[in-house]
Design a protein around this motif. Structure first.
Motif, PDB file in Angstrom:
ATOM      1  N   PHE A 369       0.668  -0.947   0.017  1.00  0.00           N
ATOM      2  CA  PHE A 369      -0.010  -0.058   0.060  1.00  0.00           C
ATOM      3  C   PHE A 369       0.898   1.127  -0.164  1.00  0.00           C
ATOM      4  O   PHE A 369       1.736   1.546   0.708  1.00  0.00           O
ATOM      5  CB  PHE A 369      -1.002   0.056   1.436  1.00  0.00           C
ATOM      6  N   GLU A 370       0.432   2.172  -0.782  1.00  0.00           N
ATOM      7  CA  GLU A 370       0.937   3.512  -0.640  1.00  0.00           C
ATOM      8  C   GLU A 370       0.157   4.252   0.338  1.00  0.00           C
ATOM      9  O   GLU A 370      -1.086   3.807   0.464  1.00  0.00           O
ATOM     10  CB  GLU A 370       0.772   4.121  -1.957  1.00  0.00           C
ATOM     11  N   ASP A 371       0.618   5.207   0.977  1.00  0.00           N
ATOM     12  CA  ASP A 371      -0.324   6.070   2.046  1.00  0.00           C
ATOM     13  C   ASP A 371      -1.207   6.983   1.070  1.00  0.00           C
ATOM     14  O   ASP A 371      -0.594   7.971   0.767  1.00  0.00           O
ATOM     15  CB  ASP A 371       0.615   6.721   3.203  1.00  0.00           C
ATOM     16  N   ILE A 372      -2.435   6.736   0.890  1.00  0.00           N
ATOM     17  CA  ILE A 372      -3.326   7.811   0.098  1.00  0.00           C
ATOM     18  C   ILE A 372      -4.752   8.130   0.727  1.00  0.00           C
ATOM     19  O   ILE A 372      -5.303   7.292   1.335  1.00  0.00           O
ATOM     20  CB  ILE A 372      -3.823   6.822  -1.147  1.00  0.00           C
ATOM     21  N   ASN A 373      -4.644   9.482   0.838  1.00  0.00           N
ATOM     22  CA  ASN A 373      -5.988   9.986   1.203  1.00  0.00           C
ATOM     23  C   ASN A 373      -6.797  10.302  -0.335  1.00  0.00           C
ATOM     24  O   ASN A 373      -6.462  11.008  -0.912  1.00  0.00           O
ATOM     25  CB  ASN A 373      -5.911  11.407   2.112  1.00  0.00           C
ATOM     26  N   MET A 374      -7.951   9.887   0.048  1.00  0.00           N
ATOM     27  CA  MET A 374      -8.747  10.063  -1.181  1.00  0.00           C
ATOM     28  C   MET A 374     -10.144  10.553  -0.679  1.00  0.00           C
ATOM     29  O   MET A 374     -10.466  10.557   0.291  1.00  0.00           O
ATOM     30  CB  MET A 374      -8.617   8.577  -2.120  1.00  0.00           C
TER      31      MET A 374
END
Ligand SMILES: Nc1ncnc2c1ncn2[C@@H]1O[C@H](COP(=O)(O)OP(=O)(O)OP(=O)(O)O)[C@@H](O)[C@H]1O
Ligand SMILES: [Mg+2]
Length: 499
Positions: A369-374
């Protein structure tokens, strides 16, 4: 739409119409003769005039000339005169409708209601007009615009097909003889796109060639109008086909709502099972510790420290239980709105909510996982993940595969979020791979699948998040062994760049 002028010499009829319109909260003025109507027209801008043709001191249609713009002030004729030529002439002059008075006026009132409803509707139907004659384009626009239609015009096929791609239309009006392509070719192009199968196309042409007309119907044309046309007939046909289109779209919307509900219920069912499973362990810990304490107390061996320690264990287990329940409740309580969320956390949640069936089936989830806020509908996307995970699990079961992996990768490339979910369950058979996103497509037995999992997932990703979802089969190696499986790739543009 507020101001209406009723021009009608019969007091009974005039009052009857006024009464009806008052009840609908319109602001009505009554004129019982030509002179009075003229006076009103000079002073007040009306949205609609309901006009009788024969007045004691003049002819009603002459009033039409005093109206500045027939798009701002619409005119509806209400008359006992059934003369055909006059009727068509009035349509040429821009009247909206020609209503024949019936005995108790019930038909006429219903017609007036219809006209008002159409004029008041906020969302006007969009019509695409493809015709190379500037005169025809103008004439048709002049008929349609006052009727509250939103008209886009194209002077040839290329322009028309281009416009069609850019917007959603409720009706296409297509001329047969175009400079760059024959109408039948345009029709074929339109109908070859599944999206437009139910889009009504009204053919307009001067041809009397019956073969050609028959062919157009066979190719999917909805209706045919011969040039030069009768305006009233043309307007009626446009109304009918636009209504048809709207009804069809409404049916589709309802079907989608039903499916979405079904899909949510199915996910909920899975989750209830999961909760029950997850509750078992803490519950048995609580029972065991509690009976241990009471036993020790019975034999007077219970030490205060042991009591404290065991009560602690009970509290911990109870808390764990309540957390599990809480996360379940959240899923259904949260309102369906877009918000910021962390993608990894959401994926973890989907593992948690399906864990019971994954752990017991020895399925290993390998994350990268990449740390992604969406930004999006998190609860809907959770359903998508659960659908895909459950499908992989079903395939593992069906094919009795020993080593079971699901690889999940998330990446953020230029604010496009990619989520790939890959299994080693053998892949999707070639002959069905193009169908698995269709509604009700399933290869599972009656009870086991409804075939809406992937359909809903696609709806959620494409329609609610402007993204795409696709599937491919892939061969890959993991720890020196070769596997085959399906990869589901979801791409979603992350719209909240600043956050
Ligand atoms: N990972 C996968 N590998 C191979 N085939 C798959 C995979 N995922 C889905 N499929 C195929 O696609 C079909 C459609 O999946 P979909 O989730 O839409 O419906 P379903 O699982 O059959 O029923 P449900 O509505 O209960 O989800 C499945 O029946 C299966 O044949
Ligand atoms: Mg499924």
């Amino acid at each position: 739409m507020k101001n209406i002028l009723i021009v009608e010499d019969s007091k009974v009829i005039n009052n009857l119409v006024k009464n009806e319109l008052d009840n609908l909260n319109y602001n009505c003025h009554q004129a019982f003769d030509f002179k009075k109507a003229e006076v009103f027209l000079k002073k007040i801008q009306y949205d609609l005039i309901i006009l009788d043709l024969h007045l004691p001191d003049g002819e009603g249609y002459e009033l039409i000339n005093q109206v500045k713009s027939l798009t701002d002030t619409r005119v509806v004729i209400l008359t006992g005169n059934t003369e055909k030529q006059l009727r068509e002439d009035l349509f040429h002059h821009g009247v909206l409708d020609y209503i024949i008075k019936d005995k108790n006026l019930s038909f006429a009132i219903a017609e007036i209601h219809k006209v008002l409803k159409h004029l008041e509707s906020k969302i006007s139907d969009k019509i695409l007009l493809i015709d190379d004659s500037a005169f025809m384009r103008k004439q048709m626009s002049m008929i349609l615009t006052p009727r509250n239609y939103q008209v886009s015009v194209a002077k040839d096929a290329t322009e028309g097909l281009d416009l069609l791609l850019k917007e959603d239309y409720n009706l296409v009006i297509l001329d047969m003889e175009l400079p760059d392509m024959h109408g039948s070719e345009v029709l074929e192009k339109i109908k070859s796109n599944p999206k437009y199968i139910n889009l009504p196309v009204l053919i307009i042409s001067g041809t009397t060639n019956a073969d050609l007309i028959r062919n157009m119907y066979k190719m999917g044309a909805s209706d045919f109008i011969r040039k030069p046309f009768i305006i009233e007939e043309f307007a009626l046909k446009v109304d009918i086909w636009c209504d048809y289109r709207k009804k069809h779209l409404l049916d589709l919307e309802q079907k989608d709502k039903l499916l979405s509900q079904q899909s949510k219920m199915a996910t909920m069912g899975e989750m209830v099972e999961n909760i029950i499973h997850q509750s078992r362990q803490p519950l048995s810990v609580i029972t065991a510790v509690a009976s241990g304490i009471s036993l020790e107390q019975e034999y007077s061996q219970l030490k205060p420290e042991t009591l404290m320690k065991n009560l602690d264990v009970i509290t911990q287990s109870a808390m764990h239980l309540s957390e599990t329940m809480g996360s379940f409740r959240d899923f259904f309580k949260k309102e369906d709105s877009k918000r910021m969320f962390n993608l990894s956390e959401l994926l973890e949640k989907s593992f948690e909510l399906t864990s019971s069936k994954f752990e017991t089936r020895n399925i290993q989830i390998i994350k990268c996982f990449e740390d992604i806020n969406m930004y999006g509908f998190d609860i809907e996307l959770l359903q998508v993940f659960i659908n895909i995970l459950n499908n992989a699990r079903d395939e593992f079961e069906k094919k009795d595969i020993k080593d079971r992996f699901i690889f999940i990768d998330t990446k953020n490339i230029n604010n496009n979020i990619s989520i790939s979910i890959k299994d080693n369950a053998g892949g999707v058979p070639k002959d069905i791979i193009d169908n698995i996103f269709d509604s009700y497509f399933t290869t599972k037995e009656d009870e086991e699948g409804t075939g809406i999992g992937l359909y809903m997932s696609k709806e959620i990703v494409t329609k609610h998040h402007n993204g795409s979802i696709s599937v491919k089969n892939k061969n890959f190696t993991h720890k020196d062994k070769v596997y085959t499986g399906a990869v589901f790739e979801i791409l979603i543009p992350n719209t909240h760049k600043n956050l």
